[in-house]
Scaffold this motif. Structure first.
Motif, PDB file in Angstrom:
ATOM      1  N   THR A   1       0.862  -1.182   0.000  1.00  0.00           N
ATOM      2  CA  THR A   1       0.000   0.000   0.000  1.00  0.00           C
ATOM      3  C   THR A   1       0.894   1.226   0.000  1.00  0.00           C
ATOM      4  N   LEU A   2       0.753   2.065  -1.014  1.00  0.00           N
ATOM      5  CA  LEU A   2       1.578   3.260  -1.141  1.00  0.00           C
ATOM      6  C   LEU A   2       0.879   4.448  -0.503  1.00  0.00           C
ATOM      7  N   GLY A   3       1.601   5.143   0.364  1.00  0.00           N
ATOM      8  CA  GLY A   3       1.064   6.337   0.992  1.00  0.00           C
ATOM      9  C   GLY A   3       1.261   7.563   0.110  1.00  0.00           C
ATOM     10  N   PRO A   4       1.005   8.736   0.658  1.00  0.00           N
ATOM     11  CA  PRO A   4       1.169   9.968  -0.132  1.00  0.00           C
ATOM     12  C   PRO A   4       2.609  10.160  -0.592  1.00  0.00           C
TER      13      PRO A   4
ATOM     14  N   PRO B   1      -1.424 -12.363   1.793  1.00  0.00           N
ATOM     15  CA  PRO B   1      -1.501 -11.733   3.113  1.00  0.00           C
ATOM     16  C   PRO B   1      -1.855 -10.245   3.003  1.00  0.00           C
ATOM     17  N   ILE B   2      -2.738  -9.774   3.871  1.00  0.00           N
ATOM     18  CA  ILE B   2      -3.132  -8.368   3.912  1.00  0.00           C
ATOM     19  C   ILE B   2      -3.231  -7.917   5.360  1.00  0.00           C
ATOM     20  N   ARG B   3      -3.358  -6.598   5.571  1.00  0.00           N
ATOM     21  CA  ARG B   3      -3.548  -6.039   6.906  1.00  0.00           C
ATOM     22  C   ARG B   3      -5.020  -5.852   7.246  1.00  0.00           C
ATOM     23  N   GLY B   4      -5.831  -5.584   6.216  1.00  0.00           N
ATOM     24  CA  GLY B   4      -7.212  -5.225   6.482  1.00  0.00           C
ATOM     25  C   GLY B   4      -7.344  -3.753   6.826  1.00  0.00           C
ATOM     26  N   TYR B   5      -8.546  -3.350   7.247  1.00  0.00           N
ATOM     27  CA  TYR B   5      -8.783  -1.943   7.578  1.00  0.00           C
ATOM     28  C   TYR B   5      -9.845  -1.831   8.659  1.00  0.00           C
ATOM     29  N   ASP B   6      -9.790  -0.728   9.411  1.00  0.00           N
ATOM     30  CA  ASP B   6     -10.742  -0.508  10.506  1.00  0.00           C
ATOM     31  C   ASP B   6     -11.214   0.942  10.575  1.00  0.00           C
ATOM     32  N   ARG B   7     -10.941   1.709   9.537  1.00  0.00           N
ATOM     33  CA  ARG B   7     -11.323   3.125   9.549  1.00  0.00           C
ATOM     34  C   ARG B   7     -11.510   3.595   8.112  1.00  0.00           C
ATOM     35  N   LEU B   8     -12.509   4.461   7.903  1.00  0.00           N
ATOM     36  CA  LEU B   8     -12.756   5.059   6.602  1.00  0.00           C
ATOM     37  C   LEU B   8     -12.876   6.566   6.730  1.00  0.00           C
ATOM     38  N   GLU B   9     -12.288   7.281   5.777  1.00  0.00           N
ATOM     39  CA  GLU B   9     -12.514   8.709   5.603  1.00  0.00           C
ATOM     40  C   GLU B   9     -13.236   8.896   4.275  1.00  0.00           C
TER      41      GLU B   9
ATOM     42  N   PHE C   1     -18.154  10.754  -3.718  1.00  0.00           N
ATOM     43  CA  PHE C   1     -17.887  10.347  -2.334  1.00  0.00           C
ATOM     44  C   PHE C   1     -16.634   9.465  -2.309  1.00  0.00           C
ATOM     45  N   SER C   2     -15.515  10.044  -2.714  1.00  0.00           N
ATOM     46  CA  SER C   2     -14.245   9.312  -2.688  1.00  0.00           C
ATOM     47  C   SER C   2     -13.843   9.040  -1.241  1.00  0.00           C
ATOM     48  N   ALA C   3     -12.997   8.026  -1.057  1.00  0.00           N
ATOM     49  CA  ALA C   3     -12.688   7.627   0.319  1.00  0.00           C
ATOM     50  C   ALA C   3     -11.317   6.979   0.413  1.00  0.00           C
ATOM     51  N   ARG C   4     -10.849   6.896   1.647  1.00  0.00           N
ATOM     52  CA  ARG C   4      -9.584   6.257   1.969  1.00  0.00           C
ATOM     53  C   ARG C   4      -9.787   5.345   3.169  1.00  0.00           C
ATOM     54  N   ALA C   5      -9.136   4.174   3.130  1.00  0.00           N
ATOM     55  CA  ALA C   5      -9.205   3.219   4.227  1.00  0.00           C
ATOM     56  C   ALA C   5      -7.894   3.234   5.002  1.00  0.00           C
ATOM     57  N   TYR C   6      -7.989   2.981   6.309  1.00  0.00           N
ATOM     58  CA  TYR C   6      -6.812   2.966   7.185  1.00  0.00           C
ATOM     59  C   TYR C   6      -6.807   1.688   8.017  1.00  0.00           C
ATOM     60  N   HIS C   7      -5.600   1.214   8.291  1.00  0.00           N
ATOM     61  CA  HIS C   7      -5.389   0.194   9.313  1.00  0.00           C
ATOM     62  C   HIS C   7      -4.745   0.915  10.485  1.00  0.00           C
TER      63      HIS C   7
ATOM     64  N   GLY D   1      -0.568   3.151  11.303  1.00  0.00           N
ATOM     65  CA  GLY D   1      -0.245   4.561  11.144  1.00  0.00           C
ATOM     66  C   GLY D   1      -0.993   5.224  10.003  1.00  0.00           C
ATOM     67  N   ASP D   2      -0.487   6.379   9.597  1.00  0.00           N
ATOM     68  CA  ASP D   2      -1.193   7.255   8.658  1.00  0.00           C
ATOM     69  C   ASP D   2      -0.786   6.974   7.211  1.00  0.00           C
ATOM     70  N   VAL D   3      -0.988   5.738   6.771  1.00  0.00           N
ATOM     71  CA  VAL D   3      -0.737   5.368   5.377  1.00  0.00           C
ATOM     72  C   VAL D   3      -2.035   4.773   4.833  1.00  0.00           C
ATOM     73  N   PRO D   4      -2.861   5.576   4.190  1.00  0.00           N
ATOM     74  CA  PRO D   4      -4.165   5.087   3.737  1.00  0.00           C
ATOM     75  C   PRO D   4      -4.093   4.392   2.387  1.00  0.00           C
ATOM     76  N   GLN D   5      -5.156   3.672   2.077  1.00  0.00           N
ATOM     77  CA  GLN D   5      -5.311   3.066   0.757  1.00  0.00           C
ATOM     78  C   GLN D   5      -6.563   3.652   0.116  1.00  0.00           C
ATOM     79  N   ARG D   6      -6.396   4.145  -1.096  1.00  0.00           N
ATOM     80  CA  ARG D   6      -7.509   4.779  -1.795  1.00  0.00           C
ATOM     81  C   ARG D   6      -8.515   3.725  -2.243  1.00  0.00           C
ATOM     82  N   LEU D   7      -9.814   4.037  -2.075  1.00  0.00           N
ATOM     83  CA  LEU D   7     -10.861   3.143  -2.538  1.00  0.00           C
ATOM     84  C   LEU D   7     -11.089   3.349  -4.029  1.00  0.00           C
ATOM     85  N   GLU D   8     -11.190   2.247  -4.761  1.00  0.00           N
ATOM     86  CA  GLU D   8     -11.427   2.303  -6.195  1.00  0.00           C
ATOM     87  C   GLU D   8     -12.924   2.194  -6.469  1.00  0.00           C
TER      88      GLU D   8
END
Length: 581
Positions: free
Chosen positions: A261-264, A417-425, A486-492, A496-503
């Motif tokens: 997952t690439l951050g900003p 293998p993945i980390r998953g996510y628990d937060r959405l912006e 309604f674009s969004a980003r997911a976080y684990h 930390g603060d490295v989100p993944q953009r929702l497609e």
């Protein structure tokens, strides 16, 4: 012994967990990671030539236009010392020196011309007739093409035994007695870019001709002989200063080792000279393999005729083919994304859960106004949050201004293998209301609202890690703009603060009216409301008499502005009953 083994296993689990949550940073540039190394990956390929006659070059700096030494740790367009002769640049890949109307043996002409710009004072470009070769010295052109424009300010040329003494070749009197000197910022074109006459002398008496040129970007320097007297040129010198107009830095094909997952992306830049006169931009692309190009081989028949069939080969094989066998080289659009423009501090828009990436820095400016880049960096997580996080919203067509109810869905896909996510912006353009009815795979799920703002909202929930899991929730919000997204980003959160953009794409079946091919994160308004700028207007008091008697001296007006994508000033004019403003 069993206790010791258990302790070792526990420590390994702790170390593994720490490694998994650790944010990694890749930086190119600065003092620790040299720009010259390109990122430590596979050398980039620069494709040149034409479609049917391609050429390959391996370089981080196309046209050698990048300066690494001007400021250690930084890159900028190449700059020139006004005291240094740069004529030899025409011998590099992008340049050339020629005399198109010299009709004698081309190899001899090319060799003499090269000697006239390489600093060798033993051999000159000669236009001296002999009984064997009756050369015509008049009307001969010598054209220096630098391939790219440089800031030329001075030109000098002379015969042998003048600037440098060469007693064995005492031809100091064989100088050019009549000439014209032209320059051109691009290729010569009578309509679009005619040559510019810099100097004309029909009675030159100086062996050393030294001409000041009004400084400007110049690609071509063109000298024309106007004399019938035999002449030669020992050295043709060109002096430049300032920056190149543009420069490109191309990173290596960087291998992250696995999906990530690439951050900003971020970079540091400073302006040289007037800020408004220069720009710097960064583009990125990502891939699933280590080559973004496809090489084709033409299949020839038994007599060497190409019948139109080709086959894919690797780069090494293609390089070993003869010219007739070499097919086209094209971008691999299946395994590599297109180049995507980046904004410093923002997520990249190229697919982010891939193993390979490459970035490109482009700098443009003027002679004395340019940019310097210190470093380019980005954070990344391995393994990624998910191989795909696909989302959609429904319905996708609602009336403007009125509160509408939307259902939002997110589908997680995992190929390893993945980390998953628990937060959405989630981004919005108004305050969201009544967030409710969250489900995970159809089962009710608890969630918390982290914030609600006019530009969006954030929610947290239990971690989602299983492949094909669908998260859904409902919210109310008015839509004020055609194409609201309604674009969004997911976080684990632990990572930390490295989100993944929702497609945007199909994530769930919302029932009647939900067509898979229309799945998206954008919402449109009815056609009759498209183009309407002002929506509903409400006035709290119909009577307004600002005469200072404290009765109806003020009023409030409320209105909706539609179609706006950024803050915009509004002017309101008030008229009395007679029409006076």
């Amino acid at each position: 012994m069993l206790h010791g083994l258990a302790l070792v296993l526990l420590l390994l689990c702790v170390v593994s967990a720490e490694a998994q949550t650790r944010v990694r940073t890749l930086r190119v540039g600065g003092t620790e990671t040299s720009w010259r190394r390109g990122g430590g990956g596979t050398d980039p390929l620069v494709l040149g030539g034409t479609l049917f006659s391609p050429k390959l070059d391996t370089t981080n700096t196309p046209d050698d236009a990048v300066d690494f030494a001007n400021r250690p740790g930084w890159i900028s367009p190449l700059s020139f010392d006004e005291q240094i002769n740069v004529a030899a640049r025409v011998l590099e890949e992008a340049g050339s020196i020629r005399s198109p109307n010299s009709v004698e043996e081309k190899k001899v002409v090319r060799a003499q011309l090269a000697e006239a710009v390489n600093g060798n004072h033993d051999i000159a470009f000669e236009r001296k007739p002999t009984q064997v070769v009756p050369l015509n010295p008049q009307g001969i052109w010598v054209i220096l093409d630098f391939g790219i424009p440089i800031g030329v300010h001075r030109v000098r040329f002379y015969p042998r035994n003048t600037v440098v003494e060469t007693p064995r070749t005492p031809f100091h009197n064989d100088f050019l007695r009549a000439y014209e000197l032209f320059i051109n910022p691009t290729q010569t074109s009578a309509q679009r870019s005619p040559d510019i006459l810099v100097a004309r002398d029909t009675a030159n008496e100086s062996p050393i001709v030294d001409i000041d040129v009004p400084q400007q970007y110049t690609r071509l320097v063109k000298l024309k002989s106007l004399t019938q007297v035999p002449w030669e040129i020992d050295e043709f010198e060109v002096y430049a200063s300032g920056f190149l107009e543009r420069a490109t830095y191309l990173s290596d094909l960087i291998d992250l080792g696995d999906r990530a997952t690439l951050g900003p992306v971020r970079w540091r830049e400073v302006a040289i000279g007037r800020d408004i006169r220069s720009t710097a931009s960064v583009r990125l692309r990502t891939g699933t393999d280590d080559t973004p190009l496809i090489f084709e081989e033409r299949i020839l028949d038994s007599v060497g005729v190409w019948l139109g069939e080709t086959q894919i080969v690797d780069q090494t094989t293609w390089v070993g083919l003869n010219r007739r066998q070499r097919g086209v080289i094209v971008d691999d659009e299946e395994n590599w994304s297109p180049w995507k423009a980046a904004e410093s501090g923002a997520l990249i828009t190229a697919p982010g859960q891939r193993r390979y990436l490459q970035f490109q820095v482009d700098i443009e400016g003027e002679l004395f106004d340019s940019r310097q880049i210190n470093w380019v960096e980005f954070d990344y997580l391995q393994p990624p949050l998910g191989d795909t996080l696909r989302a959609e919203v429904f319905p996708r067509r609602v009336p403007a201004e009125k509160r509408a109810t939307f259902r939002y869905a997110v589908l997680l896909r995992a190929a390893g293998p993945i980390r998953g996510y628990d937060r959405l912006e989630i981004d919005a353009n108004a305050l969201v209301e009544d967030l409710r009815e969250m489900t995970i795979d159809g089962e009710p799920a608890a969630f918390d609202i982290e914030y609600v703002r006019r530009d969006g909202f954030a929610i947290t929930f239990e971690p989602i890690r299983r492949d094909s899991t669908v998260l859904e929730f409902t919210f109310d919000i008015p839509v004020f703009r055609f194409g609201t997204t309604f674009s969004a980003r997911a976080y684990h959160t632990p990572s930390g603060d490295v989100p993944q953009r929702l497609e945007a794409g199909e994530a769930a079946d919302f029932g009647p009216g939900d067509f898979a091919e229309l799945s998206d994160l954008s919402v449109v308004i009815p056609r009759e409301q498209v183009g309407q700028l002002i929506g509903e207007i409400l006035v709290d008091n119909q009577i307004f008499t600002p005469n200072g008697d404290l009765v109806n001296d003020d009023f409030e007006v409320f209105f909706n502005l539609l179609q706006l994508t950024k803050p915009t000033p509004v002017t309101m004019e008030i008229y009395d009953l007679s029409g006076r403003r």
